[in-house]
Write a protein that holds these residues in place. Sequence first.
Motif, PDB file in Angstrom:
ATOM      1  N   ASP A 487      64.496  66.872   2.983  1.00 41.77           N
ATOM      2  CA  ASP A 487      65.599  65.803   3.438  1.00 41.77           C
ATOM      3  C   ASP A 487      64.883  64.893   4.256  1.00 41.77           C
ATOM      4  O   ASP A 487      64.915  65.202   5.819  1.00 41.77           O
ATOM      5  CB  ASP A 487      66.832  66.155   4.168  1.00 41.77           C
ATOM      6  CG  ASP A 487      67.726  65.333   4.261  1.00 41.77           C
ATOM      7  OD1 ASP A 487      67.502  64.104   4.324  1.00 41.77           O
ATOM      8  OD2 ASP A 487      68.760  65.644   4.577  1.00 41.77           O
ATOM      9  N   ARG A 488      64.231  63.745   3.814  1.00 41.26           N
ATOM     10  CA  ARG A 488      63.594  62.830   4.738  1.00 41.26           C
ATOM     11  C   ARG A 488      64.310  61.856   5.584  1.00 41.26           C
ATOM     12  O   ARG A 488      63.991  61.075   6.207  1.00 41.26           O
ATOM     13  CB  ARG A 488      62.405  62.132   3.931  1.00 41.26           C
ATOM     14  CG  ARG A 488      61.412  62.898   3.187  1.00 41.26           C
ATOM     15  CD  ARG A 488      60.845  62.202   2.208  1.00 41.26           C
ATOM     16  NE  ARG A 488      59.897  61.205   2.607  1.00 41.26           N
ATOM     17  CZ  ARG A 488      58.507  61.575   3.186  1.00 41.26           C
ATOM     18  NH1 ARG A 488      58.007  62.675   2.885  1.00 41.26           N
ATOM     19  NH2 ARG A 488      57.801  60.422   3.522  1.00 41.26           N
ATOM     20  N   ASN A 489      65.617  61.933   5.345  1.00 41.48           N
ATOM     21  CA  ASN A 489      66.558  61.170   6.151  1.00 41.48           C
ATOM     22  C   ASN A 489      67.170  62.030   7.287  1.00 41.48           C
ATOM     23  O   ASN A 489      67.598  61.608   8.389  1.00 41.48           O
ATOM     24  CB  ASN A 489      67.736  60.657   5.370  1.00 41.48           C
ATOM     25  CG  ASN A 489      67.359  59.686   4.447  1.00 41.48           C
ATOM     26  OD1 ASN A 489      66.420  59.574   3.788  1.00 41.48           O
ATOM     27  ND2 ASN A 489      68.248  58.555   4.530  1.00 41.48           N
ATOM     28  N   ALA A 490      66.933  63.460   7.349  1.00 43.94           N
ATOM     29  CA  ALA A 490      67.468  64.286   8.143  1.00 43.94           C
ATOM     30  C   ALA A 490      67.673  64.119   9.589  1.00 43.94           C
ATOM     31  O   ALA A 490      68.630  64.211  10.183  1.00 43.94           O
ATOM     32  CB  ALA A 490      67.383  65.832   7.869  1.00 43.94           C
ATOM     33  N   LEU A 491      66.539  63.839  10.165  1.00 37.16           N
ATOM     34  CA  LEU A 491      66.215  63.699  11.636  1.00 37.16           C
ATOM     35  C   LEU A 491      66.128  62.223  12.053  1.00 37.16           C
ATOM     36  O   LEU A 491      66.142  61.912  13.053  1.00 37.16           O
ATOM     37  CB  LEU A 491      65.059  64.439  11.966  1.00 37.16           C
ATOM     38  CG  LEU A 491      65.157  65.940  11.834  1.00 37.16           C
ATOM     39  CD1 LEU A 491      63.752  66.404  12.126  1.00 37.16           C
ATOM     40  CD2 LEU A 491      66.314  66.502  12.514  1.00 37.16           C
ATOM     41  N   HIS A 492      66.731  61.276  11.086  1.00 36.00           N
ATOM     42  CA  HIS A 492      66.801  60.001  11.683  1.00 36.00           C
ATOM     43  C   HIS A 492      68.302  60.005  12.209  1.00 36.00           C
ATOM     44  O   HIS A 492      69.176  60.305  11.357  1.00 36.00           O
ATOM     45  CB  HIS A 492      66.430  59.129  10.421  1.00 36.00           C
ATOM     46  CG  HIS A 492      65.004  58.969  10.195  1.00 36.00           C
ATOM     47  ND1 HIS A 492      64.271  57.853  10.528  1.00 36.00           N
ATOM     48  CD2 HIS A 492      64.172  59.744   9.487  1.00 36.00           C
ATOM     49  CE1 HIS A 492      63.172  58.241   9.974  1.00 36.00           C
ATOM     50  NE2 HIS A 492      63.145  59.118   9.599  1.00 36.00           N
ATOM     51  N   PRO A 493      68.401  58.956  13.050  1.00 30.87           N
ATOM     52  CA  PRO A 493      69.903  58.865  13.742  1.00 30.87           C
ATOM     53  C   PRO A 493      70.890  58.706  12.585  1.00 30.87           C
ATOM     54  O   PRO A 493      70.874  57.891  11.819  1.00 30.87           O
ATOM     55  CB  PRO A 493      69.810  57.633  14.630  1.00 30.87           C
ATOM     56  CG  PRO A 493      68.212  57.677  15.121  1.00 30.87           C
ATOM     57  CD  PRO A 493      67.557  58.191  13.769  1.00 30.87           C
ATOM     58  N   GLY A 494      72.041  59.453  12.522  1.00 26.55           N
ATOM     59  CA  GLY A 494      72.822  59.341  11.537  1.00 26.55           C
ATOM     60  C   GLY A 494      72.618  59.641  10.274  1.00 26.55           C
ATOM     61  O   GLY A 494      73.203  59.509   9.440  1.00 26.55           O
ATOM     62  N   GLY A 495      71.304  60.296   9.876  1.00 27.73           N
ATOM     63  CA  GLY A 495      70.896  60.450   8.614  1.00 27.73           C
ATOM     64  C   GLY A 495      70.601  59.381   7.679  1.00 27.73           C
ATOM     65  O   GLY A 495      70.548  59.314   6.624  1.00 27.73           O
ATOM     66  N   LEU A 496      70.286  58.304   8.470  1.00 29.68           N
ATOM     67  CA  LEU A 496      70.008  56.950   7.839  1.00 29.68           C
ATOM     68  C   LEU A 496      68.548  56.344   7.853  1.00 29.68           C
ATOM     69  O   LEU A 496      68.148  56.559   9.083  1.00 29.68           O
ATOM     70  CB  LEU A 496      71.131  55.767   8.214  1.00 29.68           C
ATOM     71  CG  LEU A 496      72.748  56.045   8.267  1.00 29.68           C
ATOM     72  CD1 LEU A 496      73.403  55.170   8.923  1.00 29.68           C
ATOM     73  CD2 LEU A 496      73.068  55.953   6.893  1.00 29.68           C
ATOM     74  N   LYS A 497      67.943  55.805   7.164  1.00 25.24           N
ATOM     75  CA  LYS A 497      66.822  55.463   7.023  1.00 25.24           C
ATOM     76  C   LYS A 497      66.950  53.834   6.579  1.00 25.24           C
ATOM     77  O   LYS A 497      67.941  53.274   5.725  1.00 25.24           O
ATOM     78  CB  LYS A 497      65.995  55.943   6.108  1.00 25.24           C
ATOM     79  CG  LYS A 497      65.427  57.296   6.538  1.00 25.24           C
ATOM     80  CD  LYS A 497      64.420  57.657   5.642  1.00 25.24           C
ATOM     81  CE  LYS A 497      62.818  57.218   6.017  1.00 25.24           C
ATOM     82  NZ  LYS A 497      61.781  58.000   5.170  1.00 25.24           N
ATOM     83  N   PHE A 498      66.389  52.782   7.265  1.00 25.79           N
ATOM     84  CA  PHE A 498      66.287  51.187   6.926  1.00 25.79           C
ATOM     85  C   PHE A 498      65.031  50.907   6.608  1.00 25.79           C
ATOM     86  O   PHE A 498      63.976  51.266   7.000  1.00 25.79           O
ATOM     87  CB  PHE A 498      66.807  50.703   8.223  1.00 25.79           C
ATOM     88  CG  PHE A 498      68.233  51.467   8.873  1.00 25.79           C
ATOM     89  CD1 PHE A 498      69.254  50.891   8.361  1.00 25.79           C
ATOM     90  CD2 PHE A 498      68.264  52.137   9.713  1.00 25.79           C
ATOM     91  CE1 PHE A 498      70.528  50.963   8.655  1.00 25.79           C
ATOM     92  CE2 PHE A 498      69.635  52.554  10.062  1.00 25.79           C
ATOM     93  CZ  PHE A 498      70.806  52.128   9.712  1.00 25.79           C
ATOM     94  N   ALA A 499      65.043  49.959   5.843  1.00 27.50           N
ATOM     95  CA  ALA A 499      63.966  49.193   5.428  1.00 27.50           C
ATOM     96  C   ALA A 499      64.306  47.858   4.794  1.00 27.50           C
ATOM     97  O   ALA A 499      65.364  47.560   4.315  1.00 27.50           O
ATOM     98  CB  ALA A 499      63.145  49.940   4.236  1.00 27.50           C
ATOM     99  N   ASN A 500      63.551  46.874   4.889  1.00 27.43           N
ATOM    100  CA  ASN A 500      63.787  45.506   4.398  1.00 27.43           C
ATOM    101  C   ASN A 500      63.528  45.134   2.797  1.00 27.43           C
ATOM    102  O   ASN A 500      62.649  44.295   2.379  1.00 27.43           O
ATOM    103  CB  ASN A 500      62.939  44.461   5.234  1.00 27.43           C
ATOM    104  CG  ASN A 500      63.561  43.052   5.240  1.00 27.43           C
ATOM    105  OD1 ASN A 500      64.628  42.918   5.724  1.00 27.43           O
ATOM    106  ND2 ASN A 500      62.688  42.125   5.072  1.00 27.43           N
ATOM    107  N   PHE A 501      64.127  46.129   2.124  1.00 26.65           N
ATOM    108  CA  PHE A 501      64.222  45.797   0.636  1.00 26.65           C
ATOM    109  C   PHE A 501      64.813  44.721   0.300  1.00 26.65           C
ATOM    110  O   PHE A 501      66.207  44.628   0.499  1.00 26.65           O
ATOM    111  CB  PHE A 501      64.613  47.177  -0.003  1.00 26.65           C
ATOM    112  CG  PHE A 501      63.841  48.273   0.462  1.00 26.65           C
ATOM    113  CD1 PHE A 501      62.679  48.523   0.218  1.00 26.65           C
ATOM    114  CD2 PHE A 501      64.743  49.621   0.889  1.00 26.65           C
ATOM    115  CE1 PHE A 501      61.840  49.820   0.397  1.00 26.65           C
ATOM    116  CE2 PHE A 501      63.764  50.704   1.136  1.00 26.65           C
ATOM    117  CZ  PHE A 501      62.555  50.883   0.946  1.00 26.65           C
ATOM    118  N   GLY A 502      64.095  43.870  -0.405  1.00 21.00           N
ATOM    119  CA  GLY A 502      64.719  42.539  -1.093  1.00 21.00           C
ATOM    120  C   GLY A 502      65.824  42.866  -2.022  1.00 21.00           C
ATOM    121  O   GLY A 502      66.677  42.235  -1.976  1.00 21.00           O
TER     122      GLY A 502
END
Length: 816
Positions: A487-502
């Motif tokens: 789970d590559r989201n697991a240890l990001h705050p709130g389980g959320l990952k962000f990126a500037n996807f168009g």
Amino acid sequence: MTNEFELTESRYKQLIAEADAARTREELERAQQELKWFLHEGFTQTESASKPYAAALEMTGPLKNSFGPQLEGGAEAGFGDFVGGVAVDVANALARAERRVSFRLKTLFGFKGIRLAEEGDSWTQYPLLLEDIVDQLDRNGDIAVFSVGAAGDLVANMAQKKEYLPALRTSRADGLLLSGGGNDLFGDLGGVLRRFFAGATPEELIDGAAFDALLNEVIAGYNTILTDVAAGFPGLPVFGHGYDLPFPQDDGKWIGPVLQDKGIPFDIGRNVLGVMMNRFNEALLVLQDQHANFVFSDLREKVDRGPNSWFDELHPKNAGYARAALELEATIRHRLAGGAELATGGPAAESLTGQTGLIVLDPGHGGMTAVGGSSANNAVGPAGTLEKALTLDVAKRARDILVGRGHSVMLTRESDSNLGLADRAAIARVNKAAVFVSVHFNASSGHTAQGTETFVHSALRSAGGSAAKALCRAVQAEMVAALGHRDRNALHPGGLKFANFGVLKPAHHDPATAATLHEVSFLDRADEESRLLTVSYRRRVATALADGIETYLQGLAGAESLGMTEAEIEDATQLSDDTPEVVAPPMLPQADISNGHMIAGAESVGGSFLRSLAEIEARFMRRRQAGGGGDEGNETADLDPAVADAFQRMGADPDANMAPLGRIFGAAETGTGFDLAAFAAFIESLNLSHFSAGEFLVLGGQNNAGPCAGKNHFPDRSLWQNIANTAIMIDRIRDRLGAAVTISSAYRSPAYNTCIGGAAASLHMRFNALDWSCATGSPSQWASVARQVSDSDPARFRGFIKPYATFVHIDTRDTL
């Protein structure tokens, strides 16, 4: 933790002993963290379990190699099952130790809730991949569970070993949670079923004598356990349960293949299994009449919500475990004094109707040329499988599943064609879609990374986008549960990952649309490409995607309210160090390139490690100069004047940076294997004002010469995130001091730490601590400023501060 704690058999045993010996909260938390790390680094999902009600886990390479001699010895008895059995045994032991630590932490001070001991199989102990009944119950603040269960265990074995008795004494439990019988009854399904013949009833397809013998053995084990508990703990209740009825799968191991071998159609076979399940549940109901201490929860028709609600042939998905836990919790609270009874069958146990609306699925890429920011294809498998073909296949399958459940679904493309990023989003906007999910497959520069990740647009990082965030969490949870990847989201705050996807840009969407981008897995791995070429695996991916979207629409995923101007990108394989991700520990392996295959390694940045570092320092200085100047900050390592001199001389010209950096990093240039570009991206993501990436990489003066020379090395990737809060803290300390701050010690390998006489449990070995000094003032004054910074944000900077004769130590051990 550190990679010096290798994934080995000896470390596994030592770690469990350390967890049992831990006494202070700090020791318990440290043991808990490393136990979790060991589980996530040491195990991964395999195709099937070694026993029916066991966990489908196998060891990763390093741990498997450590157990090599034992694994080789199992070849005569069925190599695959033996290897799987060892893996599950080790995972069970680690998970049990972690749960014991969790229980002790929960009950450390003034706990007045319900204490339970647990003995069971994979419905109460499924390590790593699923959130089983105990995981669900333990989420209650007033319920603490002491676990001795083991996925794959037999009731006969539980009754013989009697681990539940010391568990009840140790935990001072109010009751015993007991789960078992599945492995005993269904471990040899082929020996119980008869060959199919026309007109046969389900009962006629069961060998009654064979099944009766198995069932009698299970009930005998239950009788032993219940009698033991009644004798040793009079009046203490034992809470048991049966199982709900799963679905045979053609790619399963324990039901589907056996039915096929016996010629039994799946629909009839499920009815056959239902007869056996009913016999088992009815036998447990009889036990409840015979033993005053036995309290039975009937889970038939309480867990199942159709084929897509099952993780595999015998285990429900997390939502199913939650429904089972709700039934048990109601029974437990009703029986035990002081607990409020819960009503069952309410909204937590049922699928909610919730929000409905159009679903738009966006199969990433397509066509032969790039269009409007959308490339024809990005990720490619080793055998040539194209990402664009897989995204279309999975999207079509998910559409068919969702349409079959009554949803309205559109695809942004139906064939090998391409649309611009804005045009893809416009399909959702024009049709006022409730949901937009862009489907992709990932790749990494080293072709070794693995994991599942889901993204929300960067503009929603600080505020807004609660619907998109809820959709992100729902899709991610279902995909991780179904595929078993990290789970590559697991240890990001709130389980959320962000990126500037168009394709996710809020301006391209209707405000009511929840939009997310999902990266299923890493196509550039040969093993993953092989799985993706099978229809059953792609069907599993599509089903999980549909489940995640439906979970969101049903309102089961919690949303919360959490402008950036950046160049738009297309998918995760294009993330570069211009849009860095803060790499999350401790679950990512060293080879994991979390930003995809477009991240440059140290060699590609400038031809060498030293050249790369020089350019990173130059980039940092150019940014500082553009922002109005200021002192970069200096560092020493164990009083090495060359380090301080080098960073004092850094400038915006990389060529000029080469010579001073060479005096301290020259020896690290060859054979390091360290991904400097990714580390620099990580440090830059912290937005520090005074410190560059190189300042956190000094190896120490004693590493250069003498008995400790060469014993230190750069921190493993799994440790990077540990320094984040400490790095931000030292940056703020530098602000308050108003004078140059020199870091003299950052990461220390355990070997180096021991050699220089560091504390046995030094947080330098976890890359969490910094030793530093300032150009003016005294250590006591520096420590006073450090405490002011700590008090200004205790949620981020709570840890240990100590002045020494010439420097100050800081860490953020309590804020990881």
